[in-house]
Design a protein around this motif. Sequence first.
Motif, PDB file in Angstrom:
ATOM      1  N   GLY A 139       0.812  -1.214   0.000  1.00  0.00           N
ATOM      2  CA  GLY A 139       0.000   0.000   0.000  1.00  0.00           C
ATOM      3  C   GLY A 139       0.845   1.263   0.000  1.00  0.00           C
ATOM      4  O   GLY A 139       2.067   1.226   0.176  1.00  0.00           O
ATOM      5  N   PRO A 140       0.200   2.422  -0.215  1.00  0.00           N
ATOM      6  CA  PRO A 140       0.943   3.688  -0.326  1.00  0.00           C
ATOM      7  C   PRO A 140       1.745   4.043   0.915  1.00  0.00           C
ATOM      8  O   PRO A 140       2.831   4.614   0.814  1.00  0.00           O
ATOM      9  CB  PRO A 140      -0.158   4.720  -0.605  1.00  0.00           C
ATOM     10  CG  PRO A 140      -1.429   4.080  -0.138  1.00  0.00           C
ATOM     11  CD  PRO A 140      -1.245   2.617  -0.374  1.00  0.00           C
ATOM     12  N   GLY A 141       1.221   3.696   2.103  1.00  0.00           N
ATOM     13  CA  GLY A 141       1.934   4.013   3.334  1.00  0.00           C
ATOM     14  C   GLY A 141       3.232   3.241   3.450  1.00  0.00           C
ATOM     15  O   GLY A 141       4.288   3.805   3.777  1.00  0.00           O
ATOM     16  N   ARG A 142       3.180   1.950   3.163  1.00  0.00           N
ATOM     17  CA  ARG A 142       4.382   1.128   3.269  1.00  0.00           C
ATOM     18  C   ARG A 142       5.365   1.442   2.152  1.00  0.00           C
ATOM     19  O   ARG A 142       6.583   1.376   2.343  1.00  0.00           O
ATOM     20  CB  ARG A 142       4.008  -0.346   3.258  1.00  0.00           C
ATOM     21  CG  ARG A 142       5.178  -1.248   3.627  1.00  0.00           C
ATOM     22  CD  ARG A 142       4.762  -2.684   3.786  1.00  0.00           C
ATOM     23  NE  ARG A 142       5.902  -3.509   4.144  1.00  0.00           N
ATOM     24  CZ  ARG A 142       5.882  -4.830   4.160  1.00  0.00           C
ATOM     25  NH1 ARG A 142       4.760  -5.477   3.850  1.00  0.00           N
ATOM     26  NH2 ARG A 142       6.960  -5.521   4.487  1.00  0.00           N
ATOM     27  N   ARG A 143       4.852   1.773   0.956  1.00  0.00           N
ATOM     28  CA  ARG A 143       5.761   2.160  -0.128  1.00  0.00           C
ATOM     29  C   ARG A 143       6.530   3.423   0.245  1.00  0.00           C
ATOM     30  O   ARG A 143       7.704   3.579  -0.111  1.00  0.00           O
ATOM     31  CB  ARG A 143       4.974   2.394  -1.429  1.00  0.00           C
ATOM     32  CG  ARG A 143       4.437   1.123  -2.071  1.00  0.00           C
ATOM     33  CD  ARG A 143       3.991   1.357  -3.501  1.00  0.00           C
ATOM     34  NE  ARG A 143       2.881   2.290  -3.610  1.00  0.00           N
ATOM     35  CZ  ARG A 143       1.601   1.939  -3.532  1.00  0.00           C
ATOM     36  NH1 ARG A 143       1.282   0.659  -3.339  1.00  0.00           N
ATOM     37  NH2 ARG A 143       0.643   2.838  -3.651  1.00  0.00           N
ATOM     38  N   ALA A 144       5.861   4.340   0.963  1.00  0.00           N
ATOM     39  CA  ALA A 144       6.521   5.586   1.356  1.00  0.00           C
ATOM     40  C   ALA A 144       7.665   5.351   2.333  1.00  0.00           C
ATOM     41  O   ALA A 144       8.663   6.067   2.329  1.00  0.00           O
ATOM     42  CB  ALA A 144       5.508   6.547   1.969  1.00  0.00           C
ATOM     43  N   THR A 145       7.539   4.326   3.175  1.00  0.00           N
ATOM     44  CA  THR A 145       8.591   4.047   4.159  1.00  0.00           C
ATOM     45  C   THR A 145       9.784   3.317   3.544  1.00  0.00           C
ATOM     46  O   THR A 145      10.871   3.304   4.125  1.00  0.00           O
ATOM     47  CB  THR A 145       8.040   3.188   5.313  1.00  0.00           C
ATOM     48  OG1 THR A 145       7.633   1.905   4.797  1.00  0.00           O
ATOM     49  CG2 THR A 145       6.846   3.874   5.973  1.00  0.00           C
TER      50      THR A 145
END
Length: 226
Positions: A139-145
């Motif tokens: 998801g976008p949150g984990r991709r950002a990290t």
Amino acid sequence: MEPNEGSMPQWRAPTKGEHRWRAVAVVVATVALQLLLPNELVIRPWWLLPAVTGLLVIALLIVNPGRVSKRSPLDRTIALCIVAVVSVANAASAVQLVDGIIGGSIADRPGSVLASAGIVYWSNIVAFSLWYWEFDRGGPGRRATGDSRFPDFLFPQMTSPEFTSRNWRPTYPDYLYLSFTNSTAFSPTDVMPLRPWAKMTMMLQSAISLVIALLVIAWAVGSLKS
């Protein structure tokens, strides 16, 4: 073994994250389009879908009005609920559209059939684009990290970074394009699925799009002959 900083591809590096506003705007516009469907093709009461979607969108923006920069359980739960609601509504409309064409309950209204098929077809694209966006690399949150090491989808920019900017990351429009091309070509085009879930989901989307397209074409041919 984790790659060192110099060898890590840029799309894997931590980033400040992307805004949800583009995905939210597409969802709201799609729900508005579904309000134009005939009564036979909508979940009743007609106001249930927009009301539930609206409340979930408001809750999502209250929880996280800015960028999706981390994997928040509450944020992700609300986002997945929105995806589920849009998907269920579209599935129900698709089933009722197929039944209406086969059973002839709406076949005597050519304008309604074509418009409804177009709305259901587009809603199918949006629903699957949200699934791809929310599950690719967690998801976008984990991709950002930058925590997720292996991609579920291989974008051209990943294999040919010389043709894009150094800061390129897949964002929602990339997944919307992936969903659109998969629906229209009934197969992957420039974005390749790598994980089994991605392959099976793309196969399901292509099957749904193919059924809708074939039924509408068959109905159109039958209408011209009659």
